[in-house]
Every structure is written in structure tokens, then in C-alpha cells.
Design a protein around this motif. Structure first.
Motif, mmCIF file in Angstrom:
data_model
loop_
_atom_site.group_PDB
_atom_site.id
_atom_site.type_symbol
_atom_site.label_atom_id
_atom_site.label_comp_id
_atom_site.label_asym_id
_atom_site.label_seq_id
_atom_site.Cartn_x
_atom_site.Cartn_y
_atom_site.Cartn_z
ATOM 1 N N VAL A 21 7.051 7.651 -5.451
ATOM 2 C CA VAL A 21 7.478 6.243 -5.411
ATOM 3 C C VAL A 21 7.077 5.534 -6.696
ATOM 4 O O VAL A 21 7.832 4.712 -7.236
ATOM 5 C CB VAL A 21 6.882 5.539 -4.178
ATOM 6 C CG1 VAL A 21 7.255 4.057 -4.171
ATOM 7 C CG2 VAL A 21 7.372 6.203 -2.895
ATOM 8 N N ARG A 22 5.906 5.848 -7.224
ATOM 9 C CA ARG A 22 5.491 5.227 -8.494
ATOM 10 C C ARG A 22 6.392 5.683 -9.644
ATOM 11 O O ARG A 22 6.657 4.910 -10.573
ATOM 12 C CB ARG A 22 4.028 5.566 -8.786
ATOM 13 C CG ARG A 22 3.051 4.893 -7.837
ATOM 14 C CD ARG A 22 1.606 5.007 -8.314
ATOM 15 N NE ARG A 22 0.721 4.299 -7.400
ATOM 16 C CZ ARG A 22 0.073 4.864 -6.393
ATOM 17 N NH1 ARG A 22 0.203 6.167 -6.183
ATOM 18 N NH2 ARG A 22 -0.711 4.158 -5.610
ATOM 19 N N GLU A 23 6.839 6.915 -9.588
ATOM 20 C CA GLU A 23 7.787 7.388 -10.606
ATOM 21 C C GLU A 23 9.083 6.582 -10.543
ATOM 22 O O GLU A 23 9.680 6.234 -11.569
ATOM 23 C CB GLU A 23 8.074 8.872 -10.408
ATOM 24 C CG GLU A 23 7.025 9.799 -10.990
ATOM 25 C CD GLU A 23 6.980 9.717 -12.508
ATOM 26 O OE1 GLU A 23 8.051 9.690 -13.144
ATOM 27 O OE2 GLU A 23 5.861 9.636 -13.049
ATOM 28 N N LEU A 24 9.530 6.293 -9.333
ATOM 29 C CA LEU A 24 10.738 5.477 -9.188
ATOM 30 C C LEU A 24 10.508 4.067 -9.720
ATOM 31 O O LEU A 24 11.418 3.471 -10.308
ATOM 32 C CB LEU A 24 11.157 5.425 -7.712
ATOM 33 C CG LEU A 24 11.616 6.745 -7.086
ATOM 34 C CD1 LEU A 24 12.040 6.518 -5.645
ATOM 35 C CD2 LEU A 24 12.752 7.351 -7.884
ATOM 36 N N ALA A 25 9.312 3.519 -9.517
ATOM 37 C CA ALA A 25 9.005 2.191 -10.051
ATOM 38 C C ALA A 25 9.119 2.176 -11.574
ATOM 39 O O ALA A 25 9.675 1.239 -12.168
ATOM 40 C CB ALA A 25 7.602 1.765 -9.622
ATOM 41 N N THR A 26 8.612 3.220 -12.207
ATOM 42 C CA THR A 26 8.717 3.312 -13.666
ATOM 43 C C THR A 26 10.172 3.425 -14.102
ATOM 44 O O THR A 26 10.587 2.816 -15.098
ATOM 45 C CB THR A 26 7.923 4.528 -14.171
ATOM 46 O OG1 THR A 26 6.556 4.409 -13.748
ATOM 47 C CG2 THR A 26 7.971 4.615 -15.686
ATOM 48 N N ALA A 27 10.970 4.177 -13.351
ATOM 49 C CA ALA A 27 12.387 4.312 -13.680
ATOM 50 C C ALA A 27 13.114 2.977 -13.550
ATOM 51 O O ALA A 27 13.967 2.636 -14.376
ATOM 52 C CB ALA A 27 13.030 5.362 -12.775
ATOM 53 N N ALA A 31 10.452 -3.406 -9.543
ATOM 54 C CA ALA A 31 9.478 -2.344 -9.802
ATOM 55 C C ALA A 31 8.153 -2.637 -9.110
ATOM 56 O O ALA A 31 7.494 -1.721 -8.585
ATOM 57 C CB ALA A 31 9.269 -2.193 -11.309
ATOM 58 N N THR A 32 7.745 -3.905 -9.083
ATOM 59 C CA THR A 32 6.506 -4.281 -8.392
ATOM 60 C C THR A 32 6.593 -3.964 -6.905
ATOM 61 O O THR A 32 5.607 -3.544 -6.284
ATOM 62 C CB THR A 32 6.223 -5.774 -8.606
ATOM 63 O OG1 THR A 32 6.041 -6.017 -10.008
ATOM 64 C CG2 THR A 32 4.980 -6.206 -7.851
ATOM 65 N N THR A 33 7.771 -4.158 -6.324
ATOM 66 C CA THR A 33 7.961 -3.822 -4.907
ATOM 67 C C THR A 33 7.737 -2.332 -4.676
ATOM 68 O O THR A 33 7.068 -1.928 -3.709
ATOM 69 C CB THR A 33 9.375 -4.226 -4.458
ATOM 70 O OG1 THR A 33 9.572 -5.617 -4.693
ATOM 71 C CG2 THR A 33 9.575 -3.917 -2.984
ATOM 72 N N TYR A 34 8.277 -1.497 -5.553
ATOM 73 C CA TYR A 34 8.077 -0.050 -5.418
ATOM 74 C C TYR A 34 6.596 0.314 -5.551
ATOM 75 O O TYR A 34 6.081 1.165 -4.808
ATOM 76 C CB TYR A 34 8.899 0.696 -6.471
ATOM 77 C CG TYR A 34 10.335 0.952 -6.057
ATOM 78 C CD1 TYR A 34 10.712 2.180 -5.534
ATOM 79 C CD2 TYR A 34 11.305 -0.034 -6.192
ATOM 80 C CE1 TYR A 34 12.030 2.428 -5.156
ATOM 81 C CE2 TYR A 34 12.623 0.199 -5.818
ATOM 82 C CZ TYR A 34 12.979 1.420 -5.298
ATOM 83 O OH TYR A 34 14.274 1.659 -4.917
ATOM 84 N N ARG A 35 5.910 -0.302 -6.495
ATOM 85 C CA ARG A 35 4.490 0.030 -6.681
ATOM 86 C C ARG A 35 3.664 -0.437 -5.481
ATOM 87 O O ARG A 35 2.729 0.255 -5.058
ATOM 88 C CB ARG A 35 3.970 -0.612 -7.973
ATOM 89 C CG ARG A 35 4.560 0.020 -9.231
ATOM 90 C CD ARG A 35 3.800 -0.378 -10.479
ATOM 91 N NE ARG A 35 4.351 0.325 -11.637
ATOM 92 C CZ ARG A 35 5.253 -0.182 -12.462
ATOM 93 N NH1 ARG A 35 5.695 -1.424 -12.267
ATOM 94 N NH2 ARG A 35 5.711 0.515 -13.480
ATOM 95 N N ALA A 36 3.982 -1.619 -4.946
ATOM 96 C CA ALA A 36 3.272 -2.089 -3.752
ATOM 97 C C ALA A 36 3.527 -1.155 -2.580
ATOM 98 O O ALA A 36 2.624 -0.875 -1.772
ATOM 99 C CB ALA A 36 3.706 -3.516 -3.413
ATOM 100 N N LEU A 37 4.754 -0.644 -2.469
ATOM 101 C CA LEU A 37 5.063 0.309 -1.405
ATOM 102 C C LEU A 37 4.291 1.610 -1.596
ATOM 103 O O LEU A 37 3.801 2.203 -0.622
ATOM 104 C CB LEU A 37 6.568 0.580 -1.380
ATOM 105 C CG LEU A 37 7.031 1.645 -0.397
ATOM 106 C CD1 LEU A 37 6.696 1.247 1.034
ATOM 107 C CD2 LEU A 37 8.534 1.885 -0.544
ATOM 108 N N ALA A 38 4.177 2.065 -2.847
ATOM 109 C CA ALA A 38 3.409 3.287 -3.111
ATOM 110 C C ALA A 38 1.956 3.115 -2.675
ATOM 111 O O ALA A 38 1.366 4.024 -2.065
ATOM 112 C CB ALA A 38 3.478 3.638 -4.594
ATOM 113 N N ASP A 39 1.377 1.948 -2.961
ATOM 114 C CA ASP A 39 0.003 1.686 -2.524
ATOM 115 C C ASP A 39 -0.095 1.685 -1.000
ATOM 116 O O ASP A 39 -1.086 2.166 -0.427
ATOM 117 C CB ASP A 39 -0.466 0.338 -3.078
ATOM 118 C CG ASP A 39 -0.604 0.350 -4.590
ATOM 119 O OD1 ASP A 39 -0.706 1.443 -5.169
ATOM 120 O OD2 ASP A 39 -0.604 -0.745 -5.187
#
Length: 668
Positions: free
Chosen positions: A279-285, A194-202
């Protein structure tokens, strides 16, 4: 029973300083990092160090309690892994080596030159195994530390008592760290993905702006961490675990998005906010383990870069929300790690054949031997602290040796202020328990801030435990500072100044190797001979992805070496600062190559074989230029970058190569 204790970022240029002001490299090393407070680790450390003392006082055996707390201290220092299974390796394996070290030290205690020889040989072995990896490095550290303690301090008899008590302390820390495993068994791996997805969103949010480069570095780091956790876990699981298959599938589908980010950045304008939000929504999922049907609301895609992001994001949403991914359709990208037994054999073989491993082992053995000889010839109180200081400081894999020596002296002085107050004002006995709980909790908190802060936190804990073993009280303060300064001096002279490789940066050589890898990456990305079967195309794509991941890992290592070299005094720190623009330039070359491949995949024209060959030749020449340049020239203004609608997708790559060549070109 209670008795009285008191018996008596990156430089952009040179800044102006007051003549008495500390130098830049020291100020950078002393600047605390902005890491968050590890509350759980702090609570574990406080309980792990204080509880054994309480038991020892309750049983009227404070010395035994102090030894268990010493073992717990080594466990606290080793407790750095996120995944629970990795914690077992990071804490339990070093405890085994520590038990062997203290047993050997206890057996040679009081045997004069025999003890000197044995500890020196242990230092050689410790230094060599430290080159294998993180767990081996900590294991080598504890092997030598405990051997020095056993050889320099009278410990309870028989000889097996100290190893048993120290191991009990380390295993107590391990037990505390594993308490949440039944409830949060997969949470560290899931959180890493999930951290990877959030870093990608940023990163996608910063595309086209000045913050993109820093955000992309965070994605690389997060992706490395996630793959290490997930693939490391799979290496120890027989068969295909459904949970791990799902996590690996979710991690794999983030790769096309990561590849599309450079293409989006080269557009020169921000992406629609709906994309990073999705992408942040996917991180939460991912973090919540949610499944369902994707419901994305994305703007229309027009350019190749936009189409690449749109396709990758829709595919990622499908896989992330899929309840049961196909276990036989999950590509490990970097390849599934070999079994632990196989990797251990390879590591030992590489260690024995590595010149760097032998050189580090000899450096450490030389310094420990000199420390042991010095304290054998000259009467120094609590002389084992000299060798302990050498052991802590001479760890090149932990950072710059020079700065660690200076920072240890500074940190020790700060820690002695706290230790002096405790030893002078707190009576020996039950009051030590709450004091140790507070001091122990500060170790993980301060360790996250930097080496000097970690030393300042550990020093009063060691002195408090040492006082419980030998009852010297406040008289420990002066010898502790003197021994630390002697150990730092031995390390600086015999472990640093006498070895030119330790104070000369290798960033240029490593950068040149990475540029060569970039040339091979271009060949794989735009090879003339394209596979004509689906299996061949998939194999070529996997090989290209593996090559790209290796390059980014190498660049991450170069950045780490650069950060380490920056804390060195001149001329090494100045050389590192001069190389920095080229580090950035090479990263931009790799980014531009990835963006070009993405654009071709989504409609842009494939470059010709001659153009690809010319780019590869330029990269090879750049690598040779990096190797032949001792110090790069001042950065020059590159020609204007090509826009996204340039005639060739390789135009941005050529632009970045030209900028890099301008840095390495001789001046004058």
C-alpha cells in the motif's frame, strides 16, 4: 523618518491535583498540538506583513502601509486551504466581506448610537452567515471585525480608502499563496490521495493490535480531506479532466481496502508485512504520477478477510498504475457536488430557515450590542478592542466559547509581554519592518499549536500596527489587556452562561442519530430483497458505500464535538468524558458491520433475514437508550468477542451492540 515610540487525548479518570494547580480542562486546552511547522505559510506571512510597511515608509505614508498590513493579517488567518483553487475562495471571498464591513463602519464612525445600532445589526448578519460553512464563517468574522475597526478607529478619508487598502493586503497574501500554482497545480490533490494510502497502510499494519482504532480515525480524516479536495475541484471543472478522473479513480479504489481493514482487525492477529508495504508503494506511485504494470508479491490468502484484502489490493494496484482510466467508468461514491451557484442558494435558504443560525446570530448581536453600549456610556480607551475580543471569542464553530474566552485572556497576556518589549525598545520606523517579518512568520507556526498560542502571536502584530495608526506607543499595553478582559467577561456572561445550549453537550443526541444511521446501514448491507440485475447490484453497492461514508463522517463530527466539550469546565467536560466509551462503541459497531459485509462478499455465509431484523431492532433500541440517558453508566466488561470463524458473520456486530448497551444501561 524615525521617532521614539516610548511615551511611557482522552481522560481515563480524575487525577489528583495540588489545590492551586490549574484544572484539567484548562491544562488540556493549553497543551500545544504536535502539528508540523508550516514553513511555506510562515514565509508568506512574514513577507505579506512586512512588505507593506516597507513600502509605506518608503513613500512616507506609514499609516497606509499599516492598513495594508492589517488586510494582510486577515489574509494570513484565512490562508488555511491546501488546494490552490480553494485558497482563492478562502482568502478572496472573506476579503470582499471585510471590505464591506470596514466601509460600513467608516461611514458610521463618530455617529454615537447610530454606530451602535449598525454594528449590532452587522453582528446579527455575521453570526447567521457564519453557520453556512468554513468560508462563510471566516467571511462573517471579517465582516464584523472590520466593521468594528471602522466604527471605532479614525481611518484615512475618503471612506473608500480603508476598504481599498485592507483589500490590497488580503489580495497580496492571495498572490503570494498562488505563486506555486503553475508548477504545483495538482500537487495538493495528489498529495491528499497519497496521504490516504499511507494512512491506510498504517491502519493495516496496526490491524489486530491496540493502535488500530487511532489509525482508523486517521484514515477517515484523510479520506474526508481527499474527497473534499478532489470532488470540490471537479465541481468547478466543466467536463471530465483526465488528471482529476485519474485521481478520483485512485481514491475510489481505496474504499474496498478501507472496508476490508475492520475484517482484518477482527482476526485478532497482525497482517503479513508485505500488505502495508504494498500500500505504501501505491502511495508513492500516486504522489509521483507513476504508471506501469503492477508487480505485487503478496502471501496466499485463506480466510474471507484475507481474500478481501488481496482482491482489493490487486485491483487498487491496477487502477493506480493505469495511465488513462475510463472517464465514464468512475463512480464518485459520495456523488458529484452541485454547482457552486446551486450550493450557495441552498446554503442561504438553509441559513434563513435554521433556528440554530438565528440563535447564534442573536447571541453575537447581543454581546456586540452590550459591548458597544458599554463603551458608549463608559469612557474606555481604545474601546473598539472590547467588541473585537467578543468577535474573536464568540465563534462556537471554532471551538468551546468558554475555553476560548479563558485562552484568549491567557494568550493576550502572553502576547502583551512581547508587545511591551517591542513598543518600549524598538523605535518607530524602518526597524518595524524586520520586527514585523519575524512576528508575522510566527502567526502560522503558533496557530497550528492552539488558540492561546495563536492569540499570543497575533496580539503583538495588532498592537504594532495600531501604534503606527495612532502613535500611542507603550500606552497601548494596559488598555489592551483591560479591553480584552472586559470583552471576555461579556462573552462569558451574555454569550455563554445565558444560553444553556452553549454549555450542555449534544453528544448523546448526535450519537443516537448515528446509531439510527448504523441500523439503516445494516439494512442496506444485508437487505432481504437483493437486486437481480448487475445495474441494481451496483446501485445497491454504491448506496451502501455512501451510507457508510456518511456514518464515518458523522462519527468524525461527534469526535470533534467531544474534543470541544472536553475543554469545557464541569459539568460539561465530565459529561463528555462519560460519553466517550459509547463513542468508541458505536464506531466499533459500524466497523463490525462493514467487516461482516466484506466477509460475505468473499465467501462467508449470508445472515438470515430474521437475524438481520433482530440486529436492526437492537440498534433502534440502543438509539432510544442513548436518547433517554443523561449520563451513561460506567463501562462494563462485555462478553467475549466472537472469532472470525463464528457461525454467523453478525456475531461480532451483536457483541459490539451488547457492549454499547452495557454502557447505556442504568446502574444499581
Amino acid at each position: 523618518m524615525t521617532t521614539e515610540r516610548r511615551t511611557e487525548h482522552i481522560p481515563s479518570g480524575r487525577s489528583r491535583h495540588h489545590p492551586l494547580a490549574p484544572p484539567d480542562w484548562l491544562l488540556k486546552a493549553l497543551r500545544p498540538s504536535s502539528a508540523p511547522v508550516p514553513w511555506a505559510a510562515a514565509a508568506r506571512a512574514g513577507v505579506a506583513l512586512a512588505a507593506p510597511l516597507a513600502v509605506g515608509f518608503a513613500l512616507d505614508e506609514p499609516e497606509y502601509g499599516a492598513l495594508v498590513s492589517m488586510g494582510a493579517l486577515s489574509g494570513v488567518i484565512s490562508d488555511t486551504a491546501d488546494a490552490y483553487r480553494m485558497r482563492v475562495l478562502h482568502i478572496a471571498v472573506p476579503q470582499l466581506f471585510g471590505a464591506v464591513g470596514v466601509a460600513l463602519g467608516t461611514l458610521v464612525f463618530g455617529h454615537g448610537w447610530v454606530a451602535v445600532g449598525v454594528v449590532t445589526v452587522i453582528a446579527l448578519v455575521s453570526g447567521m452567515i457564519s453557520s453556512i460553512g468554513t468560508v462563510a464563517s471566516v467571511s462573517g468574522l471579517l465582516l464584523l471585525l472590520n466593521a468594528v475597526v471602522g466604527a471605532g478607529l479614525p481611518l484615512p478619508r475618503p471612506w473608500w480608502t480603508a476598504p481599498l487598502l485592507l483589500s490590497a493586503g488580503g489580495l497580496f497574501v492571495l498572490a503570494l499563496s498562488l505563486l506555486g500554482w503553475p508548477l504545483r497545480g495538482r500537487q495538493p490533490e495528489r498529495a491528499a490521495v497519497a496521504t490516504t494510502y499511507r494512512a491506510l497502510a498504517d491502519t493495516l499494519e496496526a490491524a489486530g493490535g491496540p493502535a488500530y482504532e487511532e489509525r482508523r480515525q486517521q484514515v477517515t480524516h484523510a479520506l474526508n480531506q481527499a474527497y473534499d479536495l478532489v470532488l470540490g475541484r471537479r465541481a468547478r471543472v466543466h467536463g471530465r479532466s483526465p488528471t482529476l478522473v485519474r485521481l478520483l479513480a485512485q481514491l475510489n479504489v481505496v474504499i474496498p481496502l478501507v472496508e476490508a481493514a475492520p475484517a482484518a482487525h477482527l482476526r485478532g492477529r497482525p497482517l503479513p508485512p508485505e500488505i502495508p508495504a504494498a500500500v505504501r508503494e501505491l502511495a508513492t506511485a500516486v504522489e509521483n504520477g507513476r504508471t506501469g504494470t503492477p508487480a505485487l508479491s503478496l502471501p496466499p490468502a485463506h480466510s474471507p478477510a484475507e481474500r478481501a484484502i488481496d482482491a482489493a489490493l490487486r485491483h487498487a494496484a491496477t487502477i493506480v498504475l493505469l495511465a488513462e482510466p475510463d472517464p465514464f467508468n468512475v463512480d464518485d461514491r459520495l456523488g458529484r457536488p452541485a454547482a457552486l451557484r446551486v450550493r450557495a442558494r441552498r446554503a442561504v435558504r438553509d441559513m434563513m430557515l435554521s433556528g440554530a443560525s438565528w440563535r447564534y446570530g442573536l447571541r453575537l448581536a447581543l454581546c456586540i450590542g452590550l459591548a458597544q453600549i458599554l463603551v458608549s456610556v463608559v469612557a474606555i480607551e481604545r474601546s473598539y478592542w472590547v467588541a473585537l475580543t467578543v468577535t474573536f471569542v464568540l465563534k462556537p464553530d471554532f471551538g468551546s466559547v468558554f475555553s476560548r474566552a479563558v485562552l484568549r485572556a491567557v494568550g493576550t497576556a502572553g502576547g502583551l509581554v512581547v508587545a511591551a518589549a517591542v513598543l518600549a525598545e524598538v523605535p518607530r520606523g524602518w526597524w518595524d519592518v524586520p520586527v514585523m517579518m519575524v512576528l508575522g512568520a510566527l502567526i502560522p507556526v503558533f496557530s497550528a499549536k492552539g488558540y492561546a498560542f495563536q492569540t499570543a502571536a497575533i496580539t503583538p502584530v495588532i498592537l504594532l500596527l495600531s501604534d503606527l495608526l495612532n502613535h500611542h506607543g507603550f500606552d497601548l499595553i494596559r488598555p489592551r489587556l483591560l479591553d480584552s478582559l472586559i470583552g471576555c467577561a461579556i462573552t462569558l456572561v451574555a454569550g455563554y452562561l445565558l444560553w444553556p445550549e452553549s454549555w450542555s453537550t449534544r453528544i448523546g443526541d448526535r450519537l443516537a442519530d448515528t446509531v439510527d444511521d448504523a441500523a439503516r446501514y445494516v439494512e442496506r448491507a444485508f437487505g432481504v430483497v437483493q437486486p437481480d440485475t448487475e445495474g441494481g447490484r451496483q446501485a445497491a453497492r454504491t448506496a451502501r458505500l455512501q451510507a457508510r461514508r456518511r456514518i464515518y463522517r458523522d462519527l468524525s463530527g461527534v469526535r470533534s464535538e467531544f474534543q470541544r466539550a472536553l475543554t469545557e469546565p464541569p459539568p460539561t467536560g465530565a459529561r463528555a468524558a462519560a460519553w466517550w466509551p459509547l463513542v468508541v462503541a458505536v464506531e466499533r459497531i459500524v466497523d463490525a458491520t462493514t467487516a461482516a459485509r466484506v466477509r460475505v462478499n468473499h465467501g462467508a455465509r449470508e445472515p438470515g433475514a430474521g437475524e438481520v431484523s433482530a440486529v436492526v431492532t437492537e440498534l433502534r433500541g440502543l438509539a432510544e437508550g442513548v436518547r433517554s440517558s443523561r449520563v451513561p453508566a460506567p463501562a462494563r466488561t462485555p462478553p467475549p468477542a466472537g472469532a472470525e470463524d463464528d457461525a454467523s458473520v453478525l456475531a461480532p456486530v451483536r457483541h459490539e451492540i451488547a457492549a454499547a448497551r452495557a454502557i447505556t444501561a442504568p446502574t444499581g
